[in-house]
Design a protein around this motif. Structure first.
Motif, short mmCIF file in Angstrom:
data_model
loop_
_atom_site.label_atom_id
_atom_site.label_comp_id
_atom_site.label_asym_id
_atom_site.label_seq_id
_atom_site.Cartn_x
_atom_site.Cartn_y
_atom_site.Cartn_z
N SER A 1 0.82 -1.20 0.00
CA SER A 1 0.00 0.00 0.00
C SER A 1 0.85 1.26 0.00
O SER A 1 1.97 1.29 0.53
CB SER A 1 -0.91 -0.01 1.24
N ALA A 2 0.31 2.29 -0.58
CA ALA A 2 0.99 3.59 -0.56
C ALA A 2 1.06 4.14 0.85
O ALA A 2 1.83 5.05 1.14
CB ALA A 2 0.25 4.57 -1.47
N ASP A 3 0.24 3.55 1.76
CA ASP A 3 0.24 4.01 3.14
C ASP A 3 1.46 3.53 3.92
O ASP A 3 1.75 4.03 4.99
CB ASP A 3 -1.03 3.53 3.86
N PHE A 4 2.15 2.51 3.39
CA PHE A 4 3.34 2.01 4.09
C PHE A 4 4.41 3.12 4.06
O PHE A 4 4.81 3.59 3.01
CB PHE A 4 3.88 0.74 3.44
N ASN A 5 4.89 3.50 5.22
CA ASN A 5 5.78 4.65 5.35
C ASN A 5 7.23 4.26 5.04
O ASN A 5 7.87 3.58 5.84
CB ASN A 5 5.67 5.23 6.76
N ARG A 6 7.71 4.68 3.90
CA ARG A 6 9.08 4.39 3.49
C ARG A 6 10.03 5.54 3.78
O ARG A 6 11.24 5.41 3.58
CB ARG A 6 9.12 4.07 1.99
N SER A 7 9.51 6.64 4.24
CA SER A 7 10.31 7.87 4.34
C SER A 7 11.45 7.76 5.34
O SER A 7 12.53 8.30 5.11
CB SER A 7 9.40 9.05 4.72
N GLY B 1 19.10 6.72 3.94
CA GLY B 1 19.93 6.41 2.79
C GLY B 1 19.66 5.07 2.14
O GLY B 1 20.39 4.66 1.23
N PHE B 2 18.61 4.37 2.59
CA PHE B 2 18.27 3.09 1.97
C PHE B 2 17.47 3.31 0.69
O PHE B 2 16.52 4.09 0.68
CB PHE B 2 17.42 2.23 2.92
N ALA B 3 17.84 2.61 -0.37
CA ALA B 3 17.03 2.56 -1.58
C ALA B 3 16.21 1.28 -1.50
O ALA B 3 16.76 0.18 -1.51
CB ALA B 3 17.91 2.56 -2.83
N ILE B 4 14.90 1.40 -1.39
CA ILE B 4 14.02 0.26 -1.14
C ILE B 4 13.66 -0.42 -2.46
O ILE B 4 13.18 0.22 -3.38
CB ILE B 4 12.75 0.71 -0.40
N GLU B 5 13.89 -1.73 -2.51
CA GLU B 5 13.56 -2.50 -3.70
C GLU B 5 12.24 -3.25 -3.54
O GLU B 5 11.47 -3.38 -4.48
CB GLU B 5 14.69 -3.48 -4.02
N SER B 6 12.01 -3.79 -2.35
CA SER B 6 10.76 -4.51 -2.12
C SER B 6 10.45 -4.56 -0.64
O SER B 6 11.35 -4.48 0.20
CB SER B 6 10.84 -5.95 -2.67
N VAL B 7 9.16 -4.68 -0.32
CA VAL B 7 8.69 -4.80 1.06
C VAL B 7 7.73 -5.98 1.11
O VAL B 7 6.76 -6.03 0.35
CB VAL B 7 7.97 -3.51 1.54
N GLN C 1 21.32 -2.10 0.22
CA GLN C 1 22.32 -2.52 1.19
C GLN C 1 22.02 -3.90 1.77
O GLN C 1 22.61 -4.31 2.77
CB GLN C 1 22.42 -1.48 2.31
N GLY C 2 21.07 -4.60 1.16
CA GLY C 2 20.75 -5.95 1.61
C GLY C 2 19.41 -6.03 2.32
O GLY C 2 18.54 -5.19 2.13
N LEU C 3 19.27 -7.06 3.15
CA LEU C 3 18.02 -7.33 3.86
C LEU C 3 17.99 -6.63 5.20
O LEU C 3 18.95 -6.69 5.97
CB LEU C 3 17.87 -8.84 4.09
N ILE C 4 16.88 -5.93 5.50
CA ILE C 4 16.66 -5.35 6.82
C ILE C 4 15.22 -5.65 7.24
O ILE C 4 14.39 -6.06 6.43
CB ILE C 4 16.90 -3.83 6.85
N TYR C 5 14.94 -5.43 8.51
CA TYR C 5 13.58 -5.61 9.03
C TYR C 5 13.10 -4.30 9.65
O TYR C 5 13.89 -3.58 10.29
CB TYR C 5 13.55 -6.71 10.09
N VAL C 6 11.82 -4.00 9.45
CA VAL C 6 11.23 -2.81 10.06
C VAL C 6 9.88 -3.19 10.67
O VAL C 6 9.26 -4.18 10.28
CB VAL C 6 11.03 -1.66 9.04
N ALA C 7 9.47 -2.39 11.62
CA ALA C 7 8.17 -2.59 12.26
C ALA C 7 7.54 -1.22 12.50
O ALA C 7 8.13 -0.19 12.18
CB ALA C 7 8.34 -3.35 13.58
N ASP C 8 6.33 -1.24 13.05
CA ASP C 8 5.61 -0.01 13.38
C ASP C 8 5.49 0.89 12.14
O ASP C 8 5.80 2.08 12.18
CB ASP C 8 6.31 0.72 14.52
N ASN C 9 5.06 0.27 11.02
CA ASN C 9 4.84 1.00 9.76
C ASN C 9 6.08 1.78 9.31
O ASN C 9 5.99 2.92 8.87
CB ASN C 9 3.63 1.94 9.87
N GLY C 10 7.22 1.12 9.41
CA GLY C 10 8.45 1.73 8.91
C GLY C 10 9.15 2.65 9.88
O GLY C 10 10.16 3.25 9.54
#
Length: 251
Positions: free
Chosen positions: A39-45, A51-57, A72-81
């Motif tokens: 969703s566009a609501d997922f906060n990538r900001s 400095g991360f360039a996001i390829e997929s979520v 830069q590889g695999l990372i994990y995020v929570a709480d809507n980014g």
């Protein structure tokens, strides 16, 4: 005894029913998480400002935690980014822990390697059984050792596919040599010449050296040679042909 069997059967039925309901609930949660990730609501900001360039979520195997593939590889995020989580996720329900993060990373490497396969300088085995991708630098002694023994790999059915990874970064002699190799009329011969301290004629083209270097960094390459097996596993350092064949057979 008959009552015991009936009771046991009832417990089994209840367990299967419960598992089905749990599985249904998990599938619903995963679908909702996937929808939120896309969703566009997922906060990538917050990641982008770091400095991360996001390829997929994608939703991870942990509720509320997202698996994010970046440059830069695999990372994990929570709480809507809003929260960045360090470390790896393991499934500990079996007899031995399973590194779920490593599985995701290997899949990422397989996809990315497939995307640049046509850019590689390939030495193909006549009786090809495996294809191993190697990040290489012509100034690296161990890379030269691998190249000098290339026939040993090819005779064992192992095709070697080179990608560029200058150890000194995007500057210096190794970087310039790799650009010249990929721009040469005969890249295979140029690679051999570069690894034999022969002077290469300067050449200019739309070479992929910068792209390969970035890809190696994303994969976790820290030195050369670095081998990526068909499974997506990354093997740092030189592995001789016999040992490599054993590793490949083991999967």
């Amino acid at each position: 005894m008959k009552q015991f069997v009936m009771a046991a059967s009832l417990l089994t039925l209840l367990a299967c029913t419960g598992q089905g309901e749990a599985q249904s609930s998990q599938n619903t949660q995963k679908a909702e998480a996937q929808e939120a990730a896309n969703s566009a609501d997922f906060n990538r900001s917050y990641l982008q400002q770091m400095g991360f360039a996001i390829e997929s979520v994608e939703p991870s195997s942990v509720a509320g935690v997202y698996e994010v593939i970046t440059d830069q590889g695999l990372i994990y995020v929570a709480d809507n980014g809003k929260k960045l989580i360090g470390g790896r996720i393991y499934d500990i329900t079996g007899s031995e822990p399973v590194n779920l993060s490593e599985q995701a990373i290997r899949s990422m490497r397989q996809r990315d390697i497939a995307a640049v396969a046509e850019q590689a300088i390939t030495y193909r085995a006549e009786d090809e059984k495996y294809v191993v991708t190697v990040f290489t630098d012509p100034t690296c002694g161990y890379c030269r050792q691998l190249h000098n023994n290339l026939d040993n790999y090819l005779q064992k059915g192992i095709t070697i596919r080179y990608l560029a990874w200058p150890r000194s970064g995007l500057q210096g002699s190794a970087y310039q040599q790799l650009k010249a190799v990929w721009c040469a009329a005969d890249p295979q011969a140029a690679m051999t010449a570069a690894k034999s301290d022969q002077r290469l004629q300067a050449a200019s083209c739309d070479d992929p050296v910068d792209e390969h270097f970035a890809l190696g960094n994303k994969f976790g390459v820290r030195g050369t040679p670095a081998m990526v097996l068909p499974s997506g596993e990354l093997i740092p350092g030189l592995v001789d042909a016999s040992r490599l064949l054993t590793m490949l057979k083991q999967g």
